[in-house]
Motif scaffolding. Sequence first.
Motif, mmCIF file in Angstrom:
data_model
loop_
_atom_site.group_PDB
_atom_site.id
_atom_site.type_symbol
_atom_site.label_atom_id
_atom_site.label_comp_id
_atom_site.label_asym_id
_atom_site.label_seq_id
_atom_site.Cartn_x
_atom_site.Cartn_y
_atom_site.Cartn_z
ATOM 1 N N ARG A 338 0.817 -1.211 0.000
ATOM 2 C CA ARG A 338 0.000 0.000 0.000
ATOM 3 C C ARG A 338 0.856 1.269 0.000
ATOM 4 O O ARG A 338 0.466 2.288 -0.565
ATOM 5 N N GLN A 339 1.996 1.175 0.665
ATOM 6 C CA GLN A 339 2.885 2.346 0.747
ATOM 7 C C GLN A 339 4.334 1.907 0.537
ATOM 8 O O GLN A 339 4.708 0.788 0.899
ATOM 9 N N MET A 493 3.265 3.744 9.389
ATOM 10 C CA MET A 493 2.739 2.619 8.602
ATOM 11 C C MET A 493 2.110 1.575 9.515
ATOM 12 O O MET A 493 1.015 1.052 9.233
ATOM 13 N N LEU A 498 -0.370 -1.501 8.644
ATOM 14 C CA LEU A 498 0.464 -1.986 7.551
ATOM 15 C C LEU A 498 1.640 -2.778 8.116
ATOM 16 O O LEU A 498 2.280 -2.347 9.084
ATOM 17 N N THR A 500 5.409 -3.947 7.800
ATOM 18 C CA THR A 500 6.558 -3.266 7.193
ATOM 19 C C THR A 500 7.703 -4.232 6.908
ATOM 20 O O THR A 500 8.012 -5.118 7.711
ATOM 21 N N GLY A 530 5.236 -0.881 2.998
ATOM 22 C CA GLY A 530 4.132 -1.036 3.949
ATOM 23 C C GLY A 530 3.025 -1.801 3.239
ATOM 24 O O GLY A 530 2.484 -1.340 2.231
ATOM 25 N N MET A 532 -0.587 -4.327 3.309
ATOM 26 C CA MET A 532 -1.824 -4.602 4.041
ATOM 27 C C MET A 532 -2.285 -6.030 3.760
ATOM 28 O O MET A 532 -2.300 -6.468 2.610
ATOM 29 N N THR A 563 0.945 -2.518 14.371
ATOM 30 C CA THR A 563 0.209 -3.250 13.322
ATOM 31 C C THR A 563 -0.697 -4.300 13.951
ATOM 32 O O THR A 563 -1.889 -4.400 13.610
#
Length: 884
Positions: A338-339, A493, A498, A500, A530, A532, A563
């Motif tokens: 996602r990131q 994150m 998320l 990592t 990051g 999901m 997370t």
Amino acid sequence: MRWYKSNLTEVLEKLSTNIHDGLTEKQSNERLKQVGENVISDHEKVSRFYLFVQQFKDFMVLVLLAATLVSGLLGEYIDAIAIMAIVLLNGILGYFQEQKAEKSLAKLKELSAPVVSVFRDGEWISISSRYLVPGDIVKLKTGDRISADLRLIESKGLEVEESILTGESLPVHKHTDVISEDVELADQHNMAFSGTLVTRGNGLSVVVATGMSTAMGQIATMLSSTDRMPTPLERKLEELGKILIVAALLLTAAVAVLGIYQGHPIYEMFLAGVSLAVAAIPEGLPAIVTVALSLGVQRMIKRKAVVRKLSAVETLGSATVICSDKTGTLTQNQMTVRQIFVPNQQLNVTGKGYQPKGKFMINDHKVNPLESKPLTNLLQHTLLCSHAEVMNTKGKYHIDGDPTEGALVVAAEKAGIHRKQLSEFKSIYEIPFDSTRKRMSVVVEDASGPRFVITKGAPDVLLKRTSWIQEGGKRKPFTPNREKKVNLVMQQMAQSALRTIAVCIKEIDPQKEYQDFQLESDLTFIGIFGMMDPPREEVAESIKSCRQAGVKTVMITGDHVHTAQAIAKQLSLLPLNGKVMDGYQLSNLTDEALEEVIDDVYVFARVSPEHKLRIVKAFQSRGHVVAMTGDGVNDAPAIKASDIGISMGKSGTDVTKEASSLILMDDHFATIKSAIEEGRNIYENIRKFIRYLLASNVGEILVMLFAMMLAMPLPLVPVQILWVNLVTDGLPALALGLDQPEKNVMSRPPRSQKESIFARGLGYKIISRGLLIGIVTLIAFVFAYHKNPNHLEYAQTVAFTTLVMAQLIHVFDCRSDSSVYARNPFGNLYLVGAVISSILLMLLVVYFEPLQPIFHTVDLPYTEWIFIVALSAIPTFLWVPTKN
């Protein structure tokens, strides 16, 4: 054939295979016919005839047959033949019950057999190891139980534990080089053998021998006993059976002695006593329990849970804590990036699942990822450090390999970067991922450039080994200020739920040799992903159901604390005052201190496999019955130590599956909930038919005992007693084993493992209902006999039908702990069918003239049935105070 002395080209030629396409489906089928399935032959199977004969080895049955022989010698030919026929029919039913149980257990064995990844027709597919054939190209990875003898084609840090074959306890490092001299099995380091275990690394191999042709087969070593051990419940019931046998024999002896004392012929009372003992002793109880367990296990298979050990079925109903992995069990196991953070730049990535389509965004503006050199650099290095492949099967995208690696590969493909574009880079060495180290590394060689290391793993682990950071195309010192910025990004994150993953690189000298720890130190940070993994939709409801059932759910994950906490809140797993503990805190607690706080902890984050074992033991020390899930080879100790070890059918390694007692075929948490529900129901169904069988047996003994005490004629003749046993015991009891769960089965607290089978008022219900069945049968006999004292067979027919009907009506009462009114009688159509069949068999011996002289029955007027049914209903519908 000494495969270890041949080079790979010779090996592949001799096996008529290649590493580009593997075998074709046609070739594999032909070879399977030639060499047979890849299994080590079991011990010599018992013949069906022997299994049938075994049904008659019971001491009481032998006594009955001897008594029947005496009867025949005394001229009672019809009785003797009838009893012989009933014993034979009973043996046939017992034989088919055992056959069904054996088939169920064989099916379970097949379902839990290892699955291997094999290359056929140019595609990687998963098949049962029993269908491997020589020439198959097979992948190996950490945790695999090797299923055939293999010649290695490729080895990346591959280590194999071969103690089962060689006695060498330490794992052996494997390579692909030819061994020119003659060596023993233990020194064939370019081979991997059936039955051994991959403890580290991964590789590629070709099958050279299967089944009995393997080294394991040749020395006739069985990996595990094929004999099924009785479950604790079966052992408990076996002990109970011995007590019941003594009680039944004493009571039947009393009946026989009283009858002889009152002037009945000795042979008649001896035969009646033996018949009563055979009917009253629940010698078939263990067999019915086995069938009920196996039938319940078949239902669990339909709900995606494979039971490897029948004892787990009993234990499931007692579970108080479920320690569950997060990834893939509580979440969908469809990691999606996602990131992405590269120094001084943070991007969002769109797209769902594993489809390699999505956009790269900075502040809601689409960017071309190939125009960002730091991003391209990160994606390329990550792709080189990943083994997963994106597969497209009929338009549906899925991952062959680790889901986390899959997400990273998909992110690279979304940017237009594919593995084939990096063909000039060659991986020459690998330090495999380990859940304790929380990282993996590969050494990559560029055909036209330097040699370098790529390391990916948990950011908090990698940052401790990082000395540099890639900024603006230059390597700069990883100062505390820069580390603080990276940690802030990582924390943001994690708070967004998320997961990592950090990536670092390091250039090394190709002329110099490095130790593993040197390769993974003084690293240069290049970025963080990051990703999901969304929670499964059904999990929150399943956790709620478990909570109502008195079962606590605990999340155990290697993810960052933030997370894990975010996901736990989404799933309603973490209550308001629930605690979250990380691996560092756990390490600093003594076992005693952990035991004091363990009941308040709902989430364990950043934990290692060693921590999992401590968590299991801490819960057990508090008196909990623990179910533990896992998939990796390092999870095996915790799974084995738990009361109910649960492995993942899709992502789990073979060694984890072997250590477990339950395999989730779909890796879903909801399946654990379903398995607990089914486990509770199986145990309750066993209690139901124990209640039914014993109450019926008590009724049969008491009607005869009371009649003898009152100096009355025999209410039942031996052949009728045996027919009652055959008609009313078998089918209805089995049908109770198929009963669906009661609505409140998951709202009750877990059952204590120390609970007696007769707990919760069951013993009282057996005695009280059995007493009533005996009394109403005797009343029916007395009324009929006094109405027509010169027609004993008429009274015996009335007693016979009353006893059968009382038992068949009572079976519906056994479906619930509360009352017969609590459940719809048509809720179990198997039971309805069994009862109707039993009634028809009863009517057959009453009204079918050729059978009347055999069973000593006569026609009953239809008006008599009102009296019989009314009396028969009393034990079930008469209110009796229940002692719980």
